[in-house]
Design a protein around this motif. Structure first.
Motif, PDB file in Angstrom:
ATOM      1  N   LEU A 114       0.838  -1.195   0.000  1.00  0.00           N
ATOM      2  CA  LEU A 114       0.000   0.000   0.000  1.00  0.00           C
ATOM      3  C   LEU A 114       0.875   1.247   0.000  1.00  0.00           C
ATOM      4  O   LEU A 114       1.825   1.355   0.786  1.00  0.00           O
ATOM      5  CB  LEU A 114      -0.916   0.023   1.225  1.00  0.00           C
ATOM      6  N   LEU A 115       0.551   2.157  -0.897  1.00  0.00           N
ATOM      7  CA  LEU A 115       1.159   3.484  -0.927  1.00  0.00           C
ATOM      8  C   LEU A 115       0.075   4.484  -0.550  1.00  0.00           C
ATOM      9  O   LEU A 115      -0.960   4.559  -1.216  1.00  0.00           O
ATOM     10  CB  LEU A 115       1.721   3.798  -2.317  1.00  0.00           C
ATOM     11  N   SER A 116       0.298   5.239   0.510  1.00  0.00           N
ATOM     12  CA  SER A 116      -0.719   6.164   0.995  1.00  0.00           C
ATOM     13  C   SER A 116      -0.101   7.526   1.248  1.00  0.00           C
ATOM     14  O   SER A 116       1.122   7.669   1.393  1.00  0.00           O
ATOM     15  CB  SER A 116      -1.369   5.631   2.278  1.00  0.00           C
ATOM     16  N   GLY A 117      -0.936   8.533   1.297  1.00  0.00           N
ATOM     17  CA  GLY A 117      -0.498   9.896   1.549  1.00  0.00           C
ATOM     18  C   GLY A 117      -1.682  10.840   1.630  1.00  0.00           C
ATOM     19  O   GLY A 117      -2.851  10.419   1.635  1.00  0.00           O
ATOM     20  N   ILE A 118      -1.377  12.138   1.680  1.00  0.00           N
ATOM     21  CA  ILE A 118      -2.394  13.183   1.784  1.00  0.00           C
ATOM     22  C   ILE A 118      -2.130  14.209   0.705  1.00  0.00           C
ATOM     23  O   ILE A 118      -0.994  14.673   0.539  1.00  0.00           O
ATOM     24  CB  ILE A 118      -2.376  13.843   3.172  1.00  0.00           C
ATOM     25  N   ARG A 119      -3.161  14.552  -0.037  1.00  0.00           N
ATOM     26  CA  ARG A 119      -3.048  15.553  -1.087  1.00  0.00           C
ATOM     27  C   ARG A 119      -3.213  16.936  -0.459  1.00  0.00           C
ATOM     28  O   ARG A 119      -4.153  17.178   0.310  1.00  0.00           O
ATOM     29  CB  ARG A 119      -4.116  15.317  -2.152  1.00  0.00           C
ATOM     30  N   VAL A 120      -2.288  17.840  -0.755  1.00  0.00           N
ATOM     31  CA  VAL A 120      -2.331  19.192  -0.192  1.00  0.00           C
ATOM     32  C   VAL A 120      -2.252  20.202  -1.331  1.00  0.00           C
ATOM     33  O   VAL A 120      -2.041  19.857  -2.497  1.00  0.00           O
ATOM     34  CB  VAL A 120      -1.164  19.425   0.798  1.00  0.00           C
TER      35      VAL A 120
END
Length: 433
Positions: A412-418
């Motif tokens: 899984l590759l996860s993150g937050i778009r800003v």
């Protein structure tokens, strides 16, 4: 005043009912999809209709009509091609084979007792021909055959409780086939597709149930949210998301093929068809070089599947900044999927998660996101993890990891778009060289 007191004492006006996308039934209805957990450990989908027949692992097909009206969790025995409801004493926590022996396995456990005194010579007094005649006789049930085998065994009573339970389980798998009715919830549907994929690789991804749970958690899927889902799992992930967002949310399914992607698993969740058409929205993306999200398995389909959601008439650009999460579970290169501009569909500070059964594509995508290659939207809190699960056998004095388990559940590759700093500050200007 009296009018104010009467108004305060009167009951509040009735609120409009909020229907869940799943049919609110605790029992199997006519035309419902169910999962049948078999005595062999398999999970088989069946549509509960009179006269409908399914194969439970052998050559013989059984009629699933008796499932109609049965509660979820009920156990049925397979007798001569028919399903016969088991006694009410057999519950979801009681193995079906325990009723085959009137005394059951020993309840007391003595650690000092073992089976070293048992020899390798056969200890069954029943003749094989007698057992064959009992199986051929339709009036003799599987419980009666197992009870006769227990009575004919010279060593059953001297075995330990663990050995007795193994003996009953082994004989029940041969003489007492059974199935258990399981509700098609997200975890059960994902497990059924994953189990089937272990035997033969198909055109779709089949993430393990714990990987699906990780995707739902990292995407913060909850009631009322609007989630973008690039689904290459035949609808397993899209169905799990719809189960979370409910009728007040929406699952937007972008794709690049002329027809909507295959979401066959959606119908197996027993969702209401009208609500599925209203909450699941396929959106076709314009073809642009390497940014296509076409599904290879869908390119040969000539027409839309019956009951599938209709295409959204809005242009893909109109979805910008209107969604709350992005979930990608597809065999396509994740970088090419993100280059289609799907991160721009998210509201700032929205999470995204990408699933892959191999590590290398996610490593490359991780680097592209860090460097903001190809004009990708800015992101923070990037993380690359592997889903890991260990199955345990939990029994009295026999709790240990199972001998056979899957090595990995994917990555899984996860993150937050800003927002970009320059885009978020109205006083900042950009000058060319």
């Amino acid at each position: 005043s009296r009018e104010a007191m009467d108004a305060a004492a009167s009951p509040p006006p009735p609120q409009p009912k909020m229907h869940h996308p799943r049919k609110p039934n605790d029992v199997v209805g006519r035309g419902d999809w169910v999962l049948l957990a078999t005595w062999r450990g398999a999970s088989i989908f069946a549509e509960a209709r009179p006269g409908s027949r399914v194969r439970l692992g052998g050559k013989e097909r059984v009629d699933v009509g008796p499932l109609i009206g049965a509660p979820y969790g009920a156990t049925f025995h397979v007798r001569r091609g028919a399903l016969v409801r088991a006694r009410a004493t057999t519950t979801t926590t009681t193995p079906p084979w325990t009723a085959a022996h009137k005394n059951g396995p020993k309840s007391n456990v003595d650690d000092r007792v073992d089976n070293r005194h048992l020899g390798e010579k056969g200890s069954q007094r029943l003749d094989p021909s007698a057992i064959a005649r009992m199986r051929a006789d339709g009036s003799v049930t599987g419980e009666e055959i197992i009870a006769a085998l227990v009575e004919g065994s010279e060593t059953f009573e001297s075995k330990t409780a663990f050995s007795q339970e193994k003996y009953l389980k082994r004989k029940a798998a041969k003489y007492l086939p059974w199935v258990r009715v399981v509700a098609p919830r997200a975890a059960n549907v994902a497990h059924a597709y994953w189990t089937k994929a272990q035997a033969s690789s198909g055109a779709h991804l089949a993430p393990r149930p714990d990987a699906v749970a990780q995707m739902l958690s990292r995407a913060n899927a909850r009631a009322g949210t609007r989630i973008v889902c690039v689904d290459g799992t035949a609808g397993v992930v899209a169905g799990a998301l719809l189960e979370r967002v409910g009728p007040t949310g929406r699952v937007v399914v972008p794709h690049g093929s002329p027809h909507p992607p295959s979401l066959d698993a959606l119908r197996r969740f027993n969702f209401d068809a009208a609500l599925v058409k209203r909450t699941v929205t396929p959106v076709r993306l314009p073809p642009s070089g390497g940014s296509s999200t076409d599904d290879d398995e869908d390119s040969g389909r000539a027409k839309q599947q019956p009951g599938a959601a209709e295409h959204d008439a809005r242009r893909p650009e109109s979805w910008a900044g209107s969604c709350h999460a992005l979930v990608v579970a597809s065999k396509h290169d994740p970088t090419s999927v993100l280059r289609a501009g799907l991160l721009d569909w998210l509201v700032p500070s929205s999470p995204f998660v990408i699933y892959s059964d191999t590590l290398e594509p996610l490593v490359a995508c991780f680097r592209h996101l860090q460097r903001r290659d190809f004009g990708l939207a800015p992101t923070i809190a990037l993380g690359l993890t592997e889903t890991w699960l260990r199955e345990l056998q939990v029994l009295p004095n026999r709790t240990h990891p199972t001998m056979h388990m899957s090595a990995t559940g994917g990555f899984l590759l996860s993150g937050i778009r800003v927002l970009d700093d320059a885009a978020s500050d109205p006083t900042t200007t950009t000058t060319g060289s």
